[in-house]
Design a protein around this motif. Structure first.
Motif, PDB file in Angstrom:
ATOM      1  N   MET A   1       0.935   4.202  -2.906  1.00 40.51           N
ATOM      2  CA  MET A   1       0.760   5.629  -2.642  1.00 40.51           C
ATOM      3  C   MET A   1       1.882   6.448  -3.281  1.00 40.51           C
ATOM      4  N   VAL A   2       3.106   5.905  -3.246  1.00 42.38           N
ATOM      5  CA  VAL A   2       4.231   6.592  -3.884  1.00 42.38           C
ATOM      6  C   VAL A   2       4.009   6.680  -5.394  1.00 42.38           C
ATOM      7  N   VAL A   3       3.550   5.564  -5.990  1.00 44.61           N
ATOM      8  CA  VAL A   3       3.290   5.546  -7.429  1.00 44.61           C
ATOM      9  C   VAL A   3       2.199   6.547  -7.788  1.00 44.61           C
ATOM     10  N   LEU A   4       1.111   6.553  -7.036  1.00 46.71           N
ATOM     11  CA  LEU A   4       0.004   7.467  -7.330  1.00 46.71           C
ATOM     12  C   LEU A   4       0.435   8.922  -7.169  1.00 46.71           C
ATOM     13  N   SER A   5       1.249   9.189  -6.162  1.00 51.26           N
ATOM     14  CA  SER A   5       1.761  10.551  -5.972  1.00 51.26           C
ATOM     15  C   SER A   5       2.641  10.974  -7.148  1.00 51.26           C
TER      16      SER A   5
ATOM     17  N   PHE B   1       0.827  -1.205   0.000  1.00 55.20           N
ATOM     18  CA  PHE B   1       0.000   0.000   0.000  1.00 55.20           C
ATOM     19  C   PHE B   1       0.866   1.262   0.000  1.00 55.20           C
ATOM     20  N   SER B   2       1.958   1.246   0.743  1.00 58.00           N
ATOM     21  CA  SER B   2       2.862   2.400   0.746  1.00 58.00           C
ATOM     22  C   SER B   2       3.469   2.619  -0.629  1.00 58.00           C
ATOM     23  N   THR B   3       3.845   1.517  -1.289  1.00 53.12           N
ATOM     24  CA  THR B   3       4.398   1.616  -2.641  1.00 53.12           C
ATOM     25  C   THR B   3       3.367   2.187  -3.612  1.00 53.12           C
TER      26      THR B   3
ATOM     27  N   PHE C   1       6.531 -10.090  -7.781  1.00 51.89           N
ATOM     28  CA  PHE C   1       6.091  -9.664  -9.104  1.00 51.89           C
ATOM     29  C   PHE C   1       5.528  -8.246  -9.068  1.00 51.89           C
ATOM     30  N   PHE C   2       4.876  -7.885  -7.955  1.00 51.91           N
ATOM     31  CA  PHE C   2       4.322  -6.537  -7.821  1.00 51.91           C
ATOM     32  C   PHE C   2       5.435  -5.495  -7.787  1.00 51.91           C
ATOM     33  N   ILE C   3       6.516  -5.782  -7.083  1.00 49.02           N
ATOM     34  CA  ILE C   3       7.654  -4.857  -7.046  1.00 49.02           C
ATOM     35  C   ILE C   3       8.219  -4.661  -8.449  1.00 49.02           C
TER      36      ILE C   3
END
Length: 436
Positions: free
Chosen positions: A80-84, A76-78, A153-155
């Motif tokens: 949020m970084v992507v969306l930002s 979820f933190s990742t 895989f998500f990373i």
């Protein structure tokens, strides 16, 4: 109707995670039932080394639940970084491109499902099955390993999708696939024409139907409208295009009939209006996304003209597909060649202008942007010679409005080479546009 449900499902980010969670809940109840009622019958088919007793199962399940919560937090933190990053550096309209990706939703679903399975299994791991072997820990370990694989895989997915070239190419390919889909529908359906065919007398009544809500036109169910038109013996003409913003009470379509209609709500229900634009049927929205990314790249805070040039090249690919497609005013007829529905789309001139006019304004004085657009115009003519006059007229608009004061000799020389190339392709006189 099916398309409308698909659009609604795609707009709900929670749908796939909830579905995975429901499957995990059912699985946990099934495994607990086996451990409670069918333990001895099932254990004869499973090696003893894979089964655990009550204490060990409780320890394994609680440890795995804590580990999955940690991975969910990181994921979820990742996100949020992507969306930002998408919102600040690319465009707020590209957020849905990441959120609606199947891998993103499936990762959330796998984590949620795994956690639900582990928690439910712990909840029902009661004292009455103590000292007996249980299967729930084995299944928990298996799905946790599966979740770890999804996490890795998500990373990889995030690292790949953060690249602007990946985003631009994905939006471009989605737009091109939509153009092909619309084009194939026109080619393969004999009832779709570019000139209306009337087999009945001219209708006596013209009924204006207004929008039932405020927002963007996301979807028009053409099949349903044709079916209703045939049933009521009417003809429908869409006055607004897919992707246009309408206000409740605006005129969105016109019904041509020979007798008054008691109720038009069934007709207007086939036009889906939402609070945001969707690429489900809206090709122009893909163009707008790429333009937005180019404008962000040209902003002083980012100052990345190479990304803008990439966007210009991908815009030329989309426009090339549109120029060779059958995307213009389309007339849908029934089996008796009676006109039932008229759909309107933007013509090529309008799309060409909307693709480049903002980039031209914010890239004014930048030689690299001007040459990139001229090169893209050459690609358009090379792909479809029929649009050469439209492209040449746009090139005149482009050169006339460009700020030439800051250009040096070599800049003008390189731009003139592009102008000469475009003039040869369009069979026009380049002397009208050559920079002195």
């Amino acid at each position: 109707m099916i398309n409308r449900w698909i659009l609604k499902i795609r707009s709900k980010i929670w749908f796939i995670p909830v579905l995975y969670g429901l499957i995990a809940f059912i699985l946990s109840m099934l495994i607990i039932s086996i451990d409670t009622f069918l333990s001895e019958e099932v254990q004869i088919y499973i090696p003893k080394v894979l089964l655990t007793d009550f204490d060990l199962a409780q320890t394994i399940l609680s440890s795995l639940a804590a580990a999955i919560i940690t991975m969910m937090t990181i994921s979820f933190s990742t996100m949020m970084v992507v969306l930002s990053t998408y919102s600040s550096q690319y465009s707020p309209r590209t957020l849905q491109d990441f959120l609606n990706k199947k891998i993103t939703l499936r990762v959330l679903g796998v984590f949620m499902g795994t956690f639900i399975y582990l928690i439910i299994s712990l909840l029902f791991l009661k004292e009455n099955i103590e000292n007996s072997f249980v299967l729930s820990a084995l299944i928990g370990v298996i799905i946790s390993i599966f979740a770890v694989g999804f996490f890795i895989f998500f990373i990889h997915h995030v690292a790949t999708f953060m690249q602007v070239s990946k985003l631009v190419n994905d939006v471009s390919n989605e737009s091109i696939n939509l153009i092909k889909e619309l084009d194939n529908r026109v080619i393969n359906d004999d009832r779709i024409r570019y000139e209306p065919v009337y087999m009945t007398e001219n209708p006596a009544l013209s009924i204006q139907v207004v929008a039932s809500d405020t927002g963007y036109i996301q979807l028009v169910d053409t099949s349903a409208l044709i079916r209703i038109s045939k049933e009521l013996d009417i003809s429908i003409e869409m006055e607004k295009k897919i992707g246009e913003f309408v206000v409740r009470g605006n005129h969105v379509l016109t019904i041509y009939a020979n007798k008054p209609l008691e109720d038009t709500s069934r007709i207007v229900e086939q036009v889906t209006i939402g609070s945001y634009r969707s690429m489900f049927q809206d090709v122009e929205f893909g163009i707008q996304k790429i333009v937005d990314i180019a404008l962000k790249a040209l902003s002083p805070g980012i100052n990345d003209p190479n990304t803008a040039i990439l966007c210009i090249k991908r815009l030329s690919v989309i426009l090339s597909s549109i120029s060779m497609s059958q995307m213009h005013t389309t007339y849908y007829h029934d089996e008796d060649d009676i006109l039932r529905l008229t759909m309107k789309y933007s013509d090529f001139d309008e799309l060409l202008y909307s693709s480049y006019y903002q980039i031209i304004y914010y890239g004014d004085g930048d030689q690299s942007i001007l040459t990139a657009i001229l090169e893209s115009l050459c690609l358009l003519v090379e792909s479809n010679i029929k649009i050469k006059r439209k492209v040449w007229r746009f090139a005149n608009y482009l050169i006339d409005g460009f700020n030439k004061k800051e250009l040096e000799f070599l800049d003008k020389k390189y731009i003139n080479l592009k102008i000469d190339k475009l003039a040869r392709l369009t069979e026009e006189d380049s002397r009208k546009l050559i920079l002195k």
